[in-house]
Design an enzyme around this catalytic site. Structure first.
Site: not given
Length: 321
Positions: A153-155, A159
């Site tokens: 999960h990439c802030p 997403n």
């Protein structure tokens, strides 16, 4: 040894952290757009006019000026296109594949079980969301759902990076890293000038913005360059970040038993590359360099496997003797 109270406290902290990461995602996106936009504006108002100087007496300077301008615009377009697509494209869920399908096209639970049973005798079920869990899918603790071919999960894109947007995510990093190195290569002289307050400064952008943009390009180029290289390694070996650590554990366990673990999804570096970028069979390879939407290969639920998935050391030695 964890006590029930301590275990509950850790789980509570983990939930709070995941909730915070989920909530501040839009802030990270605004920050990223602001920083990239500032660096781009600095480039076009300071670095570009300094490096590509117009001279009516030499045709070569005119050619390099227009070539440099087209290349710069191309890189900016690719950066923002792939960043937008990485944000807006759904990574792929169990009940929603992440494509542009309508809700009526999403499979029901029964249809999904039937689909998975064609390839698995007993389809797995996620212990957290209690939904069918296709191979290579993992549960995201931030989004609280299973994601097809989940990487992380990439802030910065608010997403998950999964089956349907991993390509956009990697190409965004690729173009951004290349642009950072290009910025540093053509802008280091004017950066030094910006540090000398006695030198003449005839540019619209103030000196501090030039210095900040240059240092930002260096930092992002190094940090993101390492991460980008890591993801290309995963692409060529057909792994995700989660699978890499799982495979490392499987390798150690197999070694203790005198066996060798082989990644079942590794079908060779070239085929792995083609499969990830979906080029060669469905799309030409030059589409990697075009800012256009490209669907990934397959549905993200069923994957091609190599012929040699798990074998013993003796079997390998027999074949090589």
């Amino acid at each position: 040894m964890f006590t029930p109270t301590r275990h509950g406290f850790i789980r509570g902290v983990d939930k709070i952290a995941n909730s915070v990461i989920f909530a501040i995602g839009p802030v990270f996106i605004i920050l990223a757009i602001g920083l990239i936009g500032m660096a781009a504006l600095t480039y076009f108002t300071v670095v570009f006019p300094y490096f590509y100087q117009w001279d009516d007496d030499y045709i070569w300077t005119k050619f390099s000026y227009y070539a440099g301008l087209l290349f710069s615009i191309y890189m900016i377009v690719c950066i923002f296109f792939h960043y937008y697509m990485a944000i807006r494209t759904k990574p792929g869920g169990v009940l929603n594949a992440g494509t542009a399908e309508t809700e009526s096209d999403d499979p029901t639970l029964r249809e999904l079980f039937i689909e998975l049973e064609e390839y698995q005798v007993f389809p797995k079920t996620c212990k957290k969301c209690h939904l069918p869990k296709p191979e290579r899918a993992h549960h995201c603790s931030v989004c609280k759902k299973c994601v097809l071919r989940f990487d992380h999960h990439c802030p910065w894109i608010a997403n998950c990076v999964g089956h349907f947007n991993h390509r956009y995510f990697l190409l965004f990093m690729t173009y951004l890293v290349a642009s950072c190195f290009y910025f540093v290569a053509v802008g280091w002289k004017v950066f030094l000038i910006s540090l000398d307050f006695e030198a003449e400064w005839n540019y619209w952008m103030p000196r501090p913005y030039m210095a900040l943009s240059f240092l930002l390009a260096v930092a992002i180029g190094i940090a993101l360059g390492g991460m980008c290289s890591w993801h290309y390694y995963l692409v060529f070996t057909s792994q995700t970040t989660v699978e890499f650590y799982n495979n490392q554990y499987a390798k150690r366990s197999a070694r203790q038993k005198g066996e060798v673990f082989v990644n079942p999804y590794d079908v060779g570096c070239l085929n792995n590359f083609r499969q990830f970028f979906n080029v060669g069979q469905n799309y030409p390879i030059y589409t990697i360099f075009l800012p256009i939407p490209i669907l990934p290969s397959g549905n993200g639920k069923v994957w091609e496997k190599n012929a040699m998935q798990y074998t013993t050391v003796n079997d390998i030695s027999d074949d090589t003797d």
